[in-house]
Design an enzyme around this catalytic site. Structure first.
Site, mmCIF file in Angstrom:
data_model
loop_
_atom_site.group_PDB
_atom_site.id
_atom_site.type_symbol
_atom_site.label_atom_id
_atom_site.label_comp_id
_atom_site.label_asym_id
_atom_site.label_seq_id
_atom_site.Cartn_x
_atom_site.Cartn_y
_atom_site.Cartn_z
ATOM 1 C CB SER A 110 49.169 31.015 33.753
ATOM 2 O OG SER A 110 48.037 31.824 33.366
ATOM 3 C CD GLU A 111 46.112 30.624 29.392
ATOM 4 O OE1 GLU A 111 45.950 29.470 28.970
ATOM 5 O OE2 GLU A 111 46.296 30.581 31.015
ATOM 6 C CB THR A 112 50.460 36.054 26.077
ATOM 7 O OG1 THR A 112 51.459 36.050 27.092
ATOM 8 C CG2 THR A 112 50.323 37.145 25.850
#
Length: 286
Positions: free
Chosen positions: A45-47
């Site tokens: 969902s996030e980097t």
């Protein structure tokens, strides 16, 4: 070029629960388009990308860094769990010697500090205002069908819609709710909603959770986010007002699940604390 990369499960102490984020340590500048390509490749969902702000900065000794967050689809202005994950990499892997870390981000300066076995994030607190049902009726229908909605709020700062289900519903009802978030894209007609929070009051007469939630952001390529710091920057404000409490314990009821310890401050900000588990260490070759 080799870029150190880590996968960290945030808001949990157990591997393979909480919310996973990839964290990249940038020794040198990175071509702008590579941020998105890497985030798409990592497919979480996030980097998060931690960068040095000036020559001579050091991941072990410096206390201030740049921080950006990307979903598989685009850059976002705030991500709590990936900030927690970034702080965990600096504190626990890099053995950073500072008691407080400052991140320069699109949402201003965010601070992270260690308190016992938790990392505490200092985040903005966002107010959600009453929202007319008529405007978002189709979206609500797509999300919860015929379930009874007790309150409806909208946070213009974060573009998040908060849907409080009736207090007659238990946590299990929220957990078992089958949500097809892909349908939200066509059901949302206003163009102003970029995230949808479902929440229900907890039973905190003892040591239980004050409230429960689930969070969906298909507009950012995230059908359901497991544990969401930025959503709790809205939820904290709402439930603090509703419950008359500044200290709260929250649980996000995704399949992976995660717990957040909340402390609403008097300066218009909120401290959100959680634990982390580093599950992967490696190098990206770009």
């Amino acid at each position: 070029m080799q870029i150190p990369v880590f996968t960290v499960d945030a808001f949990t102490k157990q591997p393979f629960s909480g919310n996973p984020a990839a964290v990249c340590l940038l020794e040198n500048g990175l071509d702008e388009d590579l941020h998105q390509k890497i985030a798409t490749e990592m497919n979480l969902s996030e980097t998060a990308f931690i960068r040095k702000l000036k020559p001579g900065d050091d991941f072990t000794k410096s206390s201030c860094f740049g921080l950006r967050w990307f979903t598989p689809a685009n850059e976002v202005p705030l991500c709590g769990h990936a900030t927690l994950a970034s702080a965990a990499v600096l504190f626990h892997v890099q053995k950073n010697t500072n008691s407080v870390l400052t991140f320069v981000t699109l949402s201003g300066e965010l601070k992270a500090r260690q308190v016992k076995d938790q990392i505490v994030l200092d985040l903005p607190l966002y107010t959600a205002y009453p929202q007319e049902l008529k405007e978002v009726e189709e979206l609500i229908k797509a999300a919860v069908g015929d379930m009874v909605v007790q309150d409806l709020r909208y946070s213009p700062d974060t573009k998040k819609l908060l849907v409080r289900l009736s207090d007659t519903y238990e946590r299990s009802v929220l957990e078992e709710l089958k949500v097809s978030a892909q349908r939200f894209l066509s059901a949302e007609k206003t163009g102003k909603v970029k995230g949808l929070i479902l929440t229900v009051k907890g039973n905190s007469s003892g040591k239980g959770h004050d409230f429960y939630s689930r969070y969906f952001a298909p507009w950012y390529g995230v059908l359901e986010d497991p544990v969401t710091g930025s959503a709790h920057a809205v939820l904290s404000s709402y439930w603090s007002e509703q419950l008359g409490k500044k200290e709260m314990l929250a649980f996000q009821c995704s399949r992976r699940g995660g717990e957040l310890k909340i402390s609403v401050r008097d300066d218009g900000r909120v401290d959100i604390a959680g634990q982390t588990a580093v599950v992967l260490k490696g190098n990206l070759t770009v």
